[in-house]
Design a protein around this motif. Structure first.
Motif, mmCIF file in Angstrom:
data_model
loop_
_atom_site.group_PDB
_atom_site.id
_atom_site.type_symbol
_atom_site.label_atom_id
_atom_site.label_comp_id
_atom_site.label_asym_id
_atom_site.label_seq_id
_atom_site.Cartn_x
_atom_site.Cartn_y
_atom_site.Cartn_z
ATOM 1 N N LEU A 66 149.340 22.600 34.062
ATOM 2 C CA LEU A 66 149.825 22.916 35.410
ATOM 3 C C LEU A 66 149.197 21.961 36.404
ATOM 4 O O LEU A 66 147.988 21.736 36.383
ATOM 5 C CB LEU A 66 149.473 24.353 35.791
ATOM 6 C CG LEU A 66 150.276 25.460 35.127
ATOM 7 C CD1 LEU A 66 149.792 26.823 35.616
ATOM 8 C CD2 LEU A 66 151.765 25.308 35.387
ATOM 9 N N GLU A 67 150.014 21.401 37.261
ATOM 10 C CA GLU A 67 149.540 20.582 38.368
ATOM 11 C C GLU A 67 150.185 21.148 39.625
ATOM 12 O O GLU A 67 151.412 21.186 39.734
ATOM 13 C CB GLU A 67 149.946 19.114 38.161
ATOM 14 C CG GLU A 67 149.385 18.180 39.210
ATOM 15 C CD GLU A 67 149.683 16.721 38.882
ATOM 16 O OE1 GLU A 67 150.150 16.022 39.780
ATOM 17 O OE2 GLU A 67 149.442 16.308 37.732
ATOM 18 N N ASP A 68 149.377 21.643 40.528
ATOM 19 C CA ASP A 68 149.865 22.294 41.750
ATOM 20 C C ASP A 68 150.841 23.424 41.419
ATOM 21 O O ASP A 68 151.824 23.641 42.126
ATOM 22 C CB ASP A 68 150.518 21.273 42.683
ATOM 23 C CG ASP A 68 149.552 20.182 43.109
ATOM 24 O OD1 ASP A 68 148.416 20.531 43.479
ATOM 25 O OD2 ASP A 68 149.917 18.995 43.056
ATOM 26 N N GLY A 69 150.578 24.132 40.309
ATOM 27 C CA GLY A 69 151.386 25.285 39.926
ATOM 28 C C GLY A 69 152.696 24.940 39.238
ATOM 29 O O GLY A 69 153.499 25.823 38.937
ATOM 30 N N ILE A 70 152.948 23.648 38.941
ATOM 31 C CA ILE A 70 154.187 23.208 38.318
ATOM 32 C C ILE A 70 153.852 22.635 36.937
ATOM 33 O O ILE A 70 152.943 21.807 36.815
ATOM 34 C CB ILE A 70 154.896 22.149 39.193
ATOM 35 C CG1 ILE A 70 155.302 22.778 40.529
ATOM 36 C CG2 ILE A 70 156.112 21.565 38.476
ATOM 37 C CD1 ILE A 70 155.885 21.783 41.525
ATOM 38 N N PRO A 71 154.593 23.045 35.873
ATOM 39 C CA PRO A 71 154.330 22.508 34.546
ATOM 40 C C PRO A 71 154.546 20.991 34.491
ATOM 41 O O PRO A 71 155.593 20.484 34.940
ATOM 42 C CB PRO A 71 155.350 23.229 33.650
ATOM 43 C CG PRO A 71 155.705 24.467 34.407
ATOM 44 C CD PRO A 71 155.628 24.090 35.851
ATOM 45 N N HIS A 72 153.563 20.284 33.973
ATOM 46 C CA HIS A 72 153.603 18.827 33.828
ATOM 47 C C HIS A 72 153.218 18.433 32.418
ATOM 48 O O HIS A 72 152.598 19.216 31.681
ATOM 49 C CB HIS A 72 152.588 18.164 34.794
ATOM 50 C CG HIS A 72 153.058 18.034 36.189
ATOM 51 N ND1 HIS A 72 153.228 19.113 37.029
ATOM 52 C CD2 HIS A 72 153.387 16.938 36.916
ATOM 53 C CE1 HIS A 72 153.635 18.672 38.217
ATOM 54 N NE2 HIS A 72 153.742 17.355 38.163
ATOM 55 N N VAL B 299 161.158 17.292 49.360
ATOM 56 C CA VAL B 299 161.365 17.575 47.943
ATOM 57 C C VAL B 299 160.177 18.298 47.326
ATOM 58 O O VAL B 299 160.323 19.369 46.745
ATOM 59 C CB VAL B 299 161.694 16.285 47.168
ATOM 60 C CG1 VAL B 299 161.777 16.559 45.666
ATOM 61 C CG2 VAL B 299 162.997 15.687 47.681
ATOM 62 N N PHE B 300 158.988 17.723 47.445
ATOM 63 C CA PHE B 300 157.840 18.253 46.712
ATOM 64 C C PHE B 300 157.237 19.508 47.346
ATOM 65 O O PHE B 300 156.636 20.315 46.645
ATOM 66 C CB PHE B 300 156.760 17.186 46.546
ATOM 67 C CG PHE B 300 157.223 15.989 45.747
ATOM 68 C CD1 PHE B 300 157.766 16.150 44.485
ATOM 69 C CD2 PHE B 300 157.130 14.724 46.265
ATOM 70 C CE1 PHE B 300 158.200 15.061 43.743
ATOM 71 C CE2 PHE B 300 157.545 13.615 45.534
ATOM 72 C CZ PHE B 300 158.091 13.789 44.274
ATOM 73 N N VAL B 301 157.385 19.685 48.646
ATOM 74 C CA VAL B 301 156.821 20.862 49.303
ATOM 75 C C VAL B 301 157.891 21.917 49.540
ATOM 76 O O VAL B 301 157.770 23.061 49.106
ATOM 77 C CB VAL B 301 156.114 20.482 50.630
ATOM 78 C CG1 VAL B 301 155.591 21.719 51.334
ATOM 79 C CG2 VAL B 301 154.986 19.488 50.372
ATOM 80 N N VAL B 302 158.983 21.553 50.231
ATOM 81 C CA VAL B 302 159.998 22.535 50.621
ATOM 82 C C VAL B 302 160.910 22.898 49.451
ATOM 83 O O VAL B 302 160.992 24.062 49.060
ATOM 84 C CB VAL B 302 160.813 22.027 51.834
ATOM 85 C CG1 VAL B 302 161.915 23.025 52.197
ATOM 86 C CG2 VAL B 302 159.902 21.775 53.024
ATOM 87 N N GLU B 303 161.601 21.915 48.869
ATOM 88 C CA GLU B 303 162.561 22.188 47.797
ATOM 89 C C GLU B 303 161.886 22.832 46.582
ATOM 90 O O GLU B 303 162.406 23.778 46.011
ATOM 91 C CB GLU B 303 163.256 20.893 47.381
ATOM 92 C CG GLU B 303 164.280 21.060 46.280
ATOM 93 C CD GLU B 303 164.893 19.738 45.854
ATOM 94 O OE1 GLU B 303 165.207 19.614 44.656
ATOM 95 O OE2 GLU B 303 165.057 18.833 46.697
ATOM 96 N N GLN B 304 160.714 22.312 46.197
ATOM 97 C CA GLN B 304 160.028 22.847 45.021
ATOM 98 C C GLN B 304 159.080 23.993 45.368
ATOM 99 O O GLN B 304 158.397 24.505 44.496
ATOM 100 C CB GLN B 304 159.286 21.719 44.293
ATOM 101 C CG GLN B 304 160.249 20.700 43.731
ATOM 102 C CD GLN B 304 159.562 19.607 42.933
ATOM 103 O OE1 GLN B 304 158.344 19.478 42.917
ATOM 104 N NE2 GLN B 304 160.359 18.816 42.247
ATOM 105 N N ASN B 305 159.062 24.364 46.634
ATOM 106 C CA ASN B 305 158.256 25.490 47.099
ATOM 107 C C ASN B 305 156.815 25.380 46.579
ATOM 108 O O ASN B 305 156.283 26.303 45.965
ATOM 109 C CB ASN B 305 158.886 26.814 46.668
ATOM 110 C CG ASN B 305 158.275 27.994 47.385
ATOM 111 O OD1 ASN B 305 157.791 27.870 48.506
ATOM 112 N ND2 ASN B 305 158.300 29.149 46.740
#
Length: 148
Positions: free
Chosen positions: A136-142, A28-34
């Motif tokens: 941004l956390e690991d490039g994802i808006p949080h 989920v966190f690596v593959v699905e969310q790239n």
């Protein structure tokens, strides 16, 4: 049939448990969310692991932390449901179990999370409120959210 939840300490996880939960987090966190990031972050040993199983497979998972480890308040992280089971609304059951687990194991009511922004309404439905601006956390808006 419903998902069944158990809470385990790191040293209580079987090799199969650990493999399955790391596989789910990676899916989920690596593959699905790239998102390329360091999922194995050295915090698993300090967490309680909330594991949801269905047909003897891990389909739901979250990490629970006591206060002053991750945030000043107790916290919940790595909240995840296997993709093919998301239509069953088990995310809500997972959050109820996580909040109850924090209360039972740490005797804490105040909880802080670092939530992915697109899940804001989901967490609000469990009583969380936004605290502060987005980041941004690991490039994802949080956003940081609190349950008080």
């Amino acid at each position: 049939m419903m998902v069944q939840f158990k809470i385990k300490r790191f040293n209580e996880l079987s090799v199969v448990d650990l493999y399955e939960l790391l596989q789910l987090r990676s899916e989920v966190f690596v593959v699905e969310q790239n998102c390329v990031y360091q999922d194995i972050d050295g915090k698993d040993e300090k967490a309680l692991h909330l594991i949801g199983t269905f047909n003897d497979k891990i389909v739901a998972y979250a990490r629970l932390f006591n206060r002053d480890y991750y945030f000043e308040e107790a916290s919940i992280g790595r909240v995840v449901i296997r993709e093919q089971y998301r239509d069953r609304k088990w995310g809500h059951e997972l959050m109820k179990a996580a909040i109850a687990g924090i209360k039972e194991h740490f005797d804490e009511d105040a909880i802080t999370i670092s939530a992915q922004l697109y899940l804001k309404k989901f967490y609000e439905s469990h009583g969380f409120v936004q605290a502060g601006e987005g980041y941004l956390e690991d490039g994802i808006p949080h956003i940081r959210m609190h349950l008080l």
